[in-house]
Design a protein around this motif. Structure first.
Motif, PDB file in Angstrom:
ATOM      1  N   SER A  79      63.141 -18.870   8.483  1.00 26.61           N
ATOM      2  CA  SER A  79      63.027 -17.660   9.306  1.00 26.61           C
ATOM      3  C   SER A  79      61.573 -17.380   9.663  1.00 26.61           C
ATOM      4  O   SER A  79      61.251 -17.053  10.809  1.00 26.61           O
ATOM      5  CB  SER A  79      63.633 -16.457   8.588  1.00 26.61           C
ATOM      6  OG  SER A  79      65.011 -16.649   8.391  1.00 26.61           O
ATOM      7  N   PRO A  89      66.228 -20.263   3.701  1.00 23.47           N
ATOM      8  CA  PRO A  89      66.340 -19.272   4.775  1.00 23.47           C
ATOM      9  C   PRO A  89      65.076 -18.437   4.988  1.00 23.47           C
ATOM     10  O   PRO A  89      64.711 -18.142   6.124  1.00 23.47           O
ATOM     11  CB  PRO A  89      67.518 -18.404   4.334  1.00 23.47           C
ATOM     12  CG  PRO A  89      68.372 -19.328   3.529  1.00 23.47           C
ATOM     13  CD  PRO A  89      67.383 -20.195   2.783  1.00 23.47           C
ATOM     14  N   PHE A 106      72.830 -22.129   2.897  1.00 17.37           N
ATOM     15  CA  PHE A 106      72.525 -22.248   4.315  1.00 17.37           C
ATOM     16  C   PHE A 106      71.534 -23.378   4.551  1.00 17.37           C
ATOM     17  O   PHE A 106      70.516 -23.465   3.875  1.00 17.37           O
ATOM     18  CB  PHE A 106      71.898 -20.950   4.856  1.00 17.37           C
ATOM     19  CG  PHE A 106      72.730 -19.736   4.630  1.00 17.37           C
ATOM     20  CD1 PHE A 106      73.889 -19.526   5.353  1.00 17.37           C
ATOM     21  CD2 PHE A 106      72.349 -18.799   3.692  1.00 17.37           C
ATOM     22  CE1 PHE A 106      74.659 -18.402   5.138  1.00 17.37           C
ATOM     23  CE2 PHE A 106      73.106 -17.668   3.470  1.00 17.37           C
ATOM     24  CZ  PHE A 106      74.280 -17.465   4.198  1.00 17.37           C
ATOM     25  N   ILE A 143      70.196 -21.632  10.011  1.00 19.56           N
ATOM     26  CA  ILE A 143      69.267 -20.537  10.313  1.00 19.56           C
ATOM     27  C   ILE A 143      68.752 -20.650  11.740  1.00 19.56           C
ATOM     28  O   ILE A 143      68.489 -19.649  12.399  1.00 19.56           O
ATOM     29  CB  ILE A 143      68.077 -20.544   9.311  1.00 19.56           C
ATOM     30  CG1 ILE A 143      68.564 -20.487   7.866  1.00 19.56           C
ATOM     31  CG2 ILE A 143      67.084 -19.428   9.611  1.00 19.56           C
ATOM     32  CD1 ILE A 143      69.410 -19.289   7.522  1.00 19.56           C
ATOM     33  N   ASN A 144      68.639 -21.857  12.243  1.00 20.23           N
ATOM     34  CA  ASN A 144      68.055 -22.119  13.568  1.00 20.23           C
ATOM     35  C   ASN A 144      69.075 -21.987  14.705  1.00 20.23           C
ATOM     36  O   ASN A 144      68.737 -22.217  15.861  1.00 20.23           O
ATOM     37  CB  ASN A 144      67.433 -23.524  13.570  1.00 20.23           C
ATOM     38  CG  ASN A 144      66.359 -23.691  14.607  1.00 20.23           C
ATOM     39  OD1 ASN A 144      65.651 -22.756  14.943  1.00 20.23           O
ATOM     40  ND2 ASN A 144      66.236 -24.896  15.115  1.00 20.23           N
TER      41      ASN A 144
END
Length: 181
Positions: free
Chosen positions: A118, A114, A147, A152-153
């Protein structure tokens, strides 16, 4: 009046920050020949071999021609945030400045965590290509968040494209055979 000036200032800063990035190329990751993906992933694998305990290697390429612009390998023994992707991003910025992310692809041996995903999204990178999945990395004994990079996307915020499984079996071997502390 002060609020208005502050708003104008903030909008100007935002517009300046957005104008620094090159417009993304229209090429999708699927349109790039598999041979080009594999060549870049082999360079990421070569970087990963420099850290047999945490074999996260990464390279950043020009999306148009596949030229390798920066490399990185996990060096968390120096700093806990120095994952391979972050080191690679820092090396790119050191050499080229904080520009043109929309025309770049990052290749990494392991699906980005993540933090790394990010950072790549915030940079506005065009694409992220990985070999081994988070699940495989976790099975190798390296602690991971549950995750996925895809999680995350989500949400429509990012234009970053994802492609997993490139040279997956070769990347899986790196993690399965890693040196354990």
């Amino acid at each position: 009046m002060n609020r208005r000036r502050a708003l104008i200032c903030l909008c100007s800063i935002g517009a300046f920050g957005m104008s620094r990035a090159a417009p993304p190329t229209s090429k999708t990751l699927d349109a790039i020949p598999l041979k080009q993906h594999e060549l870049a992933m082999r360079a990421a694998i070569a970087m990963a071999l420099q850290n047999p305990m945490y074999p996260f290697g990464a390279v950043i390429t020009n999306a148009s021609n596949g030229a390798i612009l920066a490399k990185g390998v996990n060096t968390t023994y120096e700093n806990p945030t120095y994952h391979g992707e972050i080191v690679c991003m820092n090396n790119y910025v050191r050499q080229y400045g904080n520009i043109n992310w929309g025309n770049l692809i990052l290749y990494t041996t392991g699906e980005p965590c993540p933090m790394c995903m990010s950072a790549l999204i915030w940079a506005g990178i065009q694409g992220v290509v990985f070999g081994s999945s988070i699940g495989m990395i976790k099975r190798s004994g390296i602690d991971q968040f549950i995750f996925s990079a895809k999680d995350i996307n989500k949400g429509g915020f990012s234009q970053t494209q994802l492609l997993g499984g490139i040279l997956e079996s070769e990347c899986d071997v790196l993690f399965a055979n890693r040196i354990r502390a």
